[in-house]
Design a protein around this motif. Structure first.
Motif, short mmCIF file in Angstrom:
data_model
loop_
_atom_site.label_atom_id
_atom_site.label_comp_id
_atom_site.label_asym_id
_atom_site.label_seq_id
_atom_site.Cartn_x
_atom_site.Cartn_y
_atom_site.Cartn_z
N LYS A 1 -10.92 44.16 -22.29
CA LYS A 1 -11.46 44.41 -23.63
C LYS A 1 -11.46 43.14 -24.49
O LYS A 1 -12.45 42.85 -25.15
CB LYS A 1 -10.69 45.53 -24.34
CG LYS A 1 -10.95 46.89 -23.76
CD LYS A 1 -10.41 48.05 -24.58
CE LYS A 1 -8.97 48.02 -24.93
NZ LYS A 1 -8.49 49.25 -25.56
N THR A 2 -10.35 42.42 -24.49
CA THR A 2 -10.30 41.21 -25.33
C THR A 2 -11.22 40.13 -24.79
O THR A 2 -11.88 39.43 -25.57
CB THR A 2 -8.86 40.67 -25.46
OG1 THR A 2 -8.33 40.41 -24.15
CG2 THR A 2 -7.97 41.64 -26.21
N GLY A 3 -11.30 40.00 -23.48
CA GLY A 3 -12.20 39.01 -22.88
C GLY A 3 -13.66 39.31 -23.17
O GLY A 3 -14.45 38.43 -23.52
N ARG A 4 -14.01 40.58 -23.05
CA ARG A 4 -15.40 40.98 -23.34
C ARG A 4 -15.72 40.80 -24.81
O ARG A 4 -16.82 40.37 -25.17
CB ARG A 4 -15.61 42.43 -22.90
CG ARG A 4 -17.01 42.92 -23.06
CD ARG A 4 -17.99 42.18 -22.14
NE ARG A 4 -19.34 42.46 -22.57
CZ ARG A 4 -20.18 41.56 -23.09
NH1 ARG A 4 -19.81 40.31 -23.21
NH2 ARG A 4 -21.37 41.90 -23.48
N GLN A 5 -14.78 41.12 -25.68
CA GLN A 5 -15.01 40.95 -27.12
C GLN A 5 -15.18 39.48 -27.47
O GLN A 5 -16.04 39.12 -28.27
CB GLN A 5 -13.87 41.57 -27.94
CG GLN A 5 -14.04 41.43 -29.44
CD GLN A 5 -15.31 42.07 -29.96
OE1 GLN A 5 -15.76 43.10 -29.48
NE2 GLN A 5 -15.92 41.46 -30.95
N PHE A 6 -14.37 38.62 -26.87
CA PHE A 6 -14.50 37.19 -27.13
C PHE A 6 -15.87 36.68 -26.69
O PHE A 6 -16.55 35.96 -27.44
CB PHE A 6 -13.38 36.41 -26.44
CG PHE A 6 -13.35 34.96 -26.81
CD1 PHE A 6 -12.98 34.56 -28.08
CD2 PHE A 6 -13.71 33.99 -25.88
CE1 PHE A 6 -12.97 33.21 -28.44
CE2 PHE A 6 -13.69 32.64 -26.23
CZ PHE A 6 -13.32 32.26 -27.50
N THR A 7 -16.30 37.08 -25.51
CA THR A 7 -17.63 36.70 -25.02
C THR A 7 -18.71 37.22 -25.96
O THR A 7 -19.68 36.52 -26.28
CB THR A 7 -17.86 37.25 -23.59
OG1 THR A 7 -16.88 36.69 -22.73
CG2 THR A 7 -19.24 36.92 -23.08
#
Length: 146
Positions: free
Chosen positions: A58-64
């Motif tokens: 979730k955090t990786g996708r949000q950052f992207t």
């Protein structure tokens, strides 16, 4: 000397701050996953070969995600400063965009209710489209004068 709408720097800085907060949360999620043994550090070499924890995903996708549509926000603000697109409306739209993106990030990295997140994401696009319409209208007005 032309007038530049420097007030737009503030919502741009707020979007940058959101990116920094999400970056920190992403780092903490990755660190926690490795430290707890849920993931191996080697996964992050190629991002293959293991199952990720939900927080890491979730955090990786949000950052992207913050380097997708928000890039158009930054460009819109810069163009609005250069043209200049004056007035309260554009500035309000910029702040609304930032607020909606903060809500989107909160939902995405939290409970992640997809239908709610999708609606918020849709609102962010409507605001962004409105900003670009104002830019286009200003460009047309300048072209008509020239």
């Amino acid at each position: 000397m032309p007038v530049v709408n420097t007030h737009l720097v503030y919502p741009m800085c707020a979007m940058f701050a959101l990116s920094v907060v999400v970056l920190a949360k992403m780092f903490m999620a990755r660190y926690s996953a490795v430290k707890s043994g849920q993931m191996k550090l080697g996964y992050f070499k190629t991002f293959t070969g293991a199952e990720c924890t939900e927080d890491v995903v979730k955090t990786g996708r949000q950052f992207t995600n913050l380097f997708e549509a928000p890039v158009l926000f930054y460009i819109a603000c810069l163009i609005a400063m250069i043209l200049p697109v004056e007035g309260f409306t554009f500035l309000v739209l910029a702040w609304v965009y930032v607020a909606v993106r903060i809500v989107h990030a909160y939902i995405h990295m939290g409970a992640n209710k997809v239908m709610i997140r999708m609606r918020v994401y849709g609102v962010s696009w409507l605001v962004l489209i409105a900003m670009w319409i104002l830019i286009f209208a200003k460009a047309l007005a300048i072209s008509a004068i020239a």
